[in-house]
Design an enzyme around this catalytic site. Sequence first.
Site, PDB file in Angstrom:
ATOM      1  N   GLU A 126      -2.916   9.915   2.482  1.00 62.94           N
ATOM      2  CA  GLU A 126      -1.878   9.412   3.381  1.00 62.94           C
ATOM      3  C   GLU A 126      -2.389   8.122   4.029  1.00 62.94           C
ATOM      4  O   GLU A 126      -2.626   8.040   5.233  1.00 62.94           O
ATOM      5  CB  GLU A 126      -1.517  10.490   4.400  1.00 62.94           C
ATOM      6  CG  GLU A 126      -0.896  11.711   3.710  1.00 62.94           C
ATOM      7  CD  GLU A 126      -0.773  12.929   4.596  1.00 62.94           C
ATOM      8  OE1 GLU A 126      -0.913  12.805   5.830  1.00 62.94           O
ATOM      9  OE2 GLU A 126      -0.543  14.038   4.055  1.00 62.94           O
ATOM     10  N   HIS A 140       0.094  10.728  10.044  1.00 62.00           N
ATOM     11  CA  HIS A 140       0.181  11.256   8.682  1.00 62.00           C
ATOM     12  C   HIS A 140       1.262  10.552   7.868  1.00 62.00           C
ATOM     13  O   HIS A 140       1.969   9.670   8.363  1.00 62.00           O
ATOM     14  CB  HIS A 140       0.518  12.752   8.737  1.00 62.00           C
ATOM     15  CG  HIS A 140      -0.611  13.627   9.167  1.00 62.00           C
ATOM     16  ND1 HIS A 140      -1.388  14.335   8.287  1.00 62.00           N
ATOM     17  CD2 HIS A 140      -1.096  13.904  10.402  1.00 62.00           C
ATOM     18  CE1 HIS A 140      -2.306  15.023   8.955  1.00 62.00           C
ATOM     19  NE2 HIS A 140      -2.150  14.767  10.253  1.00 62.00           N
ATOM     20  N   GLU A 169       4.667  11.237  11.458  1.00 62.16           N
ATOM     21  CA  GLU A 169       4.822  11.194  10.006  1.00 62.16           C
ATOM     22  C   GLU A 169       5.551   9.919   9.579  1.00 62.16           C
ATOM     23  O   GLU A 169       6.558   9.532  10.181  1.00 62.16           O
ATOM     24  CB  GLU A 169       5.622  12.408   9.511  1.00 62.16           C
ATOM     25  CG  GLU A 169       4.985  13.760   9.802  1.00 62.16           C
ATOM     26  CD  GLU A 169       3.878  14.128   8.828  1.00 62.16           C
ATOM     27  OE1 GLU A 169       3.629  13.347   7.878  1.00 62.16           O
ATOM     28  OE2 GLU A 169       3.270  15.197   9.017  1.00 62.16           O
TER      29      GLU A 169
END
Length: 375
Positions: free
Chosen positions: A170, A260, A336
């Site tokens: 990631e 992430h 995210e």
Amino acid sequence: MLKISHGFDGGAIEAIAADRADEIRVNIRADSHAEFRQWFFFRVQGVRGQRCRVRFENAGQCTYVDGWQGYRVVASYDRRQWFRVPTTFDGSTLEITHASDRDSVWYAYFEPYSWERHLDLLGRAEDSPLARVRDLGSTVEGRDMNLVTVGAPENGKRSLWVIARQHPGETMGEWFVEGLLDRLLDRSDGVARALLGRAVVRIVPNMNPDGGVRGNLRTNAAGANLNREWGAPSPERSPEVFHVRAAMHETGVDAFLDVHGDEGLPYVFVDGCERLPGFTPKQDALQRAFGAAFKRASPDFQDVHGYPNDKDTKINLTLASKYAGHAFGCLALTLEMPFKDNADLPDEAVGWSGERSRRLGAASLEALLAVVPDL
């Protein structure tokens, strides 16, 4: 002569057949010591003026099969400028088609972030009078675990923590941190100066150096998924978490951000601690305030799409943000970003990218500044 190679930092692929540019067949390799498989990064040489057709034969057996829907592979000729290439997925095989303008081309799951760039980032921090770079310990394979501290600790200042790349594939996480850190070190930036007047920001740009160099998606050199190790990290299996967690308890934590990338959802969002036992009204108010401020700071951020409330990670205290929220009673979020594109603001040429991640990281300072007075 046609050649496929991956013997470089972050490289990972298994070549099956490469006799012709329009009939290249590969498999996506599993992590070095675990069965997660999704990350790839490789070079194809000898293809100038040819139509490359690459078939990823085992895409249907990868860890996040749903992630291939609507996904496009990234490519580069110089490893600096990356662009998306036409990609299809039939439920079993992922296939890209690309007419190459150069003798060699690199293909990757997402724009890589190299170990060398990581060291350059630490060097810029070390060169600033605002920051110090501290060694926390070593990874499984002996690489350095470094903490960047920006700002002078003083009575009354809040302790903010940002970590990235627990899952090494990631890479958008470290691009995010680069943007955040570069802005924080800019002495002419009013937002950065105001934030450092109220807080000390502690950053771990890369939680998983071994996994990054090895070309792993989710695990370190011992096969540990670091974002499932926070309950009882081991110096042998997960020294990366062991050292960082110990440092967090030394300094205390008033706000925590774990950065992430998500394989499936084409959005930028945060996941909070609202389902944890002991979650307080203050934590709830801080989560809401952070989200509202982040939306004002960047139109790439949204709060409509995210993880469902019944997702098991919502109450899993072995995850970094859930551990921090529970242990410190603080604002603790998992942020995210997409591997695909931001569906709200799509970019046909590059999709979600390292540069957009950098800009989002810079914008995050405004959200942090907005909540600091209430921490």
